[in-house]
Design a protein around this motif. Structure first.
Motif, PDB file in Angstrom:
ATOM      1  N   ALA A 145      -2.428  44.191   3.653  1.00 44.08           N
ATOM      2  CA  ALA A 145      -1.650  44.650   4.806  1.00 44.08           C
ATOM      3  C   ALA A 145      -2.435  44.426   6.098  1.00 44.08           C
ATOM      4  O   ALA A 145      -3.650  44.650   6.149  1.00 44.08           O
ATOM      5  CB  ALA A 145      -1.289  46.117   4.659  1.00 44.08           C
ATOM      6  N   TYR A 146      -1.736  43.993   7.111  1.00 43.09           N
ATOM      7  CA  TYR A 146      -2.309  43.781   8.435  1.00 43.09           C
ATOM      8  C   TYR A 146      -1.546  44.616   9.441  1.00 43.09           C
ATOM      9  O   TYR A 146      -0.331  44.803   9.317  1.00 43.09           O
ATOM     10  CB  TYR A 146      -2.234  42.312   8.846  1.00 43.09           C
ATOM     11  N   GLU A 147      -2.260  45.120  10.444  1.00 42.68           N
ATOM     12  CA  GLU A 147      -1.633  45.820  11.562  1.00 42.68           C
ATOM     13  C   GLU A 147      -1.843  45.001  12.827  1.00 42.68           C
ATOM     14  O   GLU A 147      -2.929  44.453  13.047  1.00 42.68           O
ATOM     15  CB  GLU A 147      -2.220  47.215  11.764  1.00 42.68           C
ATOM     16  N   ARG A 184       3.339  49.093  16.965  1.00 37.75           N
ATOM     17  CA  ARG A 184       2.201  48.916  16.062  1.00 37.75           C
ATOM     18  C   ARG A 184       2.806  48.550  14.715  1.00 37.75           C
ATOM     19  O   ARG A 184       3.301  49.394  13.979  1.00 37.75           O
ATOM     20  CB  ARG A 184       1.360  50.199  15.998  1.00 37.75           C
ATOM     21  N   ARG A 186       3.000  46.880  10.915  1.00 35.58           N
ATOM     22  CA  ARG A 186       2.178  46.749   9.712  1.00 35.58           C
ATOM     23  C   ARG A 186       2.984  45.987   8.668  1.00 35.58           C
ATOM     24  O   ARG A 186       4.168  46.251   8.457  1.00 35.58           O
ATOM     25  CB  ARG A 186       1.790  48.123   9.168  1.00 35.58           C
TER      26      ARG A 186
END
Length: 423
Positions: A145-147, A184, A186
């Motif tokens: 997972a990337y934010e 933001r 995700r």
């Protein structure tokens, strides 16, 4: 070696795709042959035959917001057809990221209510080494997972100011400056999913498609919203997001999964994504031929290259025609943003542009994200005043006094004259 700008890369990409279409190596699902020939006239073969038509705006559907599920209280939103514009003053004090209940809504049709447990993403096309691949929500969450903090902004944000400020009539939803929000996000990187699906070295275009109902414009069924991305951009920084500000995506903002393309016009960030075509041939859709190009006297007959990067803007967190008290100190606040480079300077004029003062920036300059700024002001006279904010970015751009006209009112970037009354 000098790095090629994104706009130059996009022009080169578009020119190459035109040539490939002329050689019979491209597909144009849902685009009429006449319309595509107009777009392709830049190749020099077809230009004498056709001229580009203007955009056809979908008819207004009443004063409510049909198809939007979340509450749209009047103090937070201005309803514009099937869309809801955030009143910019309600962002004051909300932090860097826009709360979901204040995030603008841009719908072509209506918000679908999809069950995440039953949702699946199909990745398919001639640009894969094997056959189609399918990923459920749990599969997507099994990837790292990337934010990423990034803005989503409609390409027509500021469109209403062409008429209001420049006296030029354009087609489309007459947004002021509230068709933008910061999230933001995700999710999984699109690059990781494409590689897992077996993207080949021959792939050139990647086209996400939404699961919202088909868009019908002037009686013509355009199909579901879809728009191709160059493979290079798809592999760079694009997310398949399933969270907004730490919570599952709300229905109106793409639940269960949406595409997020940082810095690019909002149409690229397809909501409710259901399938992604990976192609070894160029792809076209109505969203990069009929619309999301610049048409007008300053552009070639086939229009500009498809819109990619967002432009530069600054806005006051203040109601339009706000009432302010004379001989009282007011803290003017606002936000400024750019799709190409971060905003590193904001100037404010409280006398209609005669003099400018530097505002205080409260965030560092970041591409595809805004900065908050402030400036104290004590008006000494009563009457009508135009407040101006002018942004500069790290790519060397400065907001101009006017935006070059285009028929569909995209990419308004001029300094906005914000009216207030001092009493």
């Amino acid at each position: 070696m000098r790095r090629q700008t994104a706009s130059a890369r996009e022009r080169a990409y578009d020119t190459g795709r035109r040539r490939q279409w002329l050689a019979g190596e491209a597909r144009a699902e849902g685009v009429s042959r006449r319309r595509l020939l107009t777009v392709l006239s830049a190749a020099g073969v077809l230009a004498p035959l056709l001229t580009a038509p203007g955009a056809h705006a979908a008819p207004a559907r009443g004063t409510a917001a049909p198809g939007i599920l979340k509450p749209l209280p009047e103090h937070l939103f201005t309803v514009r057809g099937t869309n809801a514009e955030t009143r910019f003053e309600v962002l004051r004090g909300t932090g860097l990221h826009t709360p979901a209940d204040r995030f603008f809504v841009r719908n072509h049709t209506e918000t679908p209510q999809l069950d995440a447990a039953e949702w699946a993403l199909r990745v398919w096309g001639s640009g894969l080494r094997g056959g189609p691949a399918e990923f459920g929500i749990d599969d997507l969450k099994s990837f790292r997972a990337y934010e990423r903090s990034a803005l989503i902004e409609c390409a027509g944000n500021g469109r209403g100011l062409f008429a209001e400020q420049q006296g030029q009539e354009v087609s489309g939803t007459a947004w002021r400056l509230g068709a933008v929000g910061s999230g933001r996000w995700r999710g999984a990187r699109l690059a990781d999913v494409l590689r897992a699906a077996g993207v080949s070295e021959h792939a050139v275009d990647v086209m996400p498609r939404g699961l919202d109902p088909a868009y019908v414009d002037d009686g013509v069924d355009q199909g579901r919203v879809r728009r191709p991305l160059p493979l290079a951009k798809a592999l760079e920084d694009v997310l398949l997001a399933y969270e907004l500000n730490g919570e599952p995506l709300p229905y109106d903002h793409g639940h269960p999964v949406r595409v997020v393309v940082p810095g690019w016009v909002g149409i690229s960030s397809v909501k409710w994504v259901g399938d992604i075509e990976v192609s070894d041939a160029p792809l076209y859709s109505p969203w990069n031929t009929d619309t999301y190009r610049l048409f007008g006297p300053s552009y070639p007959p086939e229009g500009s290259a498809p819109l990619a990067e967002q432009t530069l803007k600054a806005a006051f967190e203040l109601p339009w025609e706000a009432q302010l008290r004379v001989r009282t100190e007011h803290l003017l606040t606002g936000r400024a943003w750019s799709g190409r480079g971060g905003v590193d300077r904001v100037e404010v004029s409280t006398d209609g542009g005669a003099r400018w003062r530097p505002a205080r920036l409260h965030d560092r300059a970041r591409s595809a994200q805004w900065v908050r700024w402030s400036l104290p002001w004590r008006p000494e006279r009563t009457g009508d005043v135009e407040l101006l904010a002018r942004a500069h970015d790290t790519a060397g751009r400065v907001q101009p006094e006017r935006t070059v006209f285009n028929e569909q009112g995209y990419l308004f970037s001029a300094v906005v004259r914000h009216p207030v009354r001092v009493a």
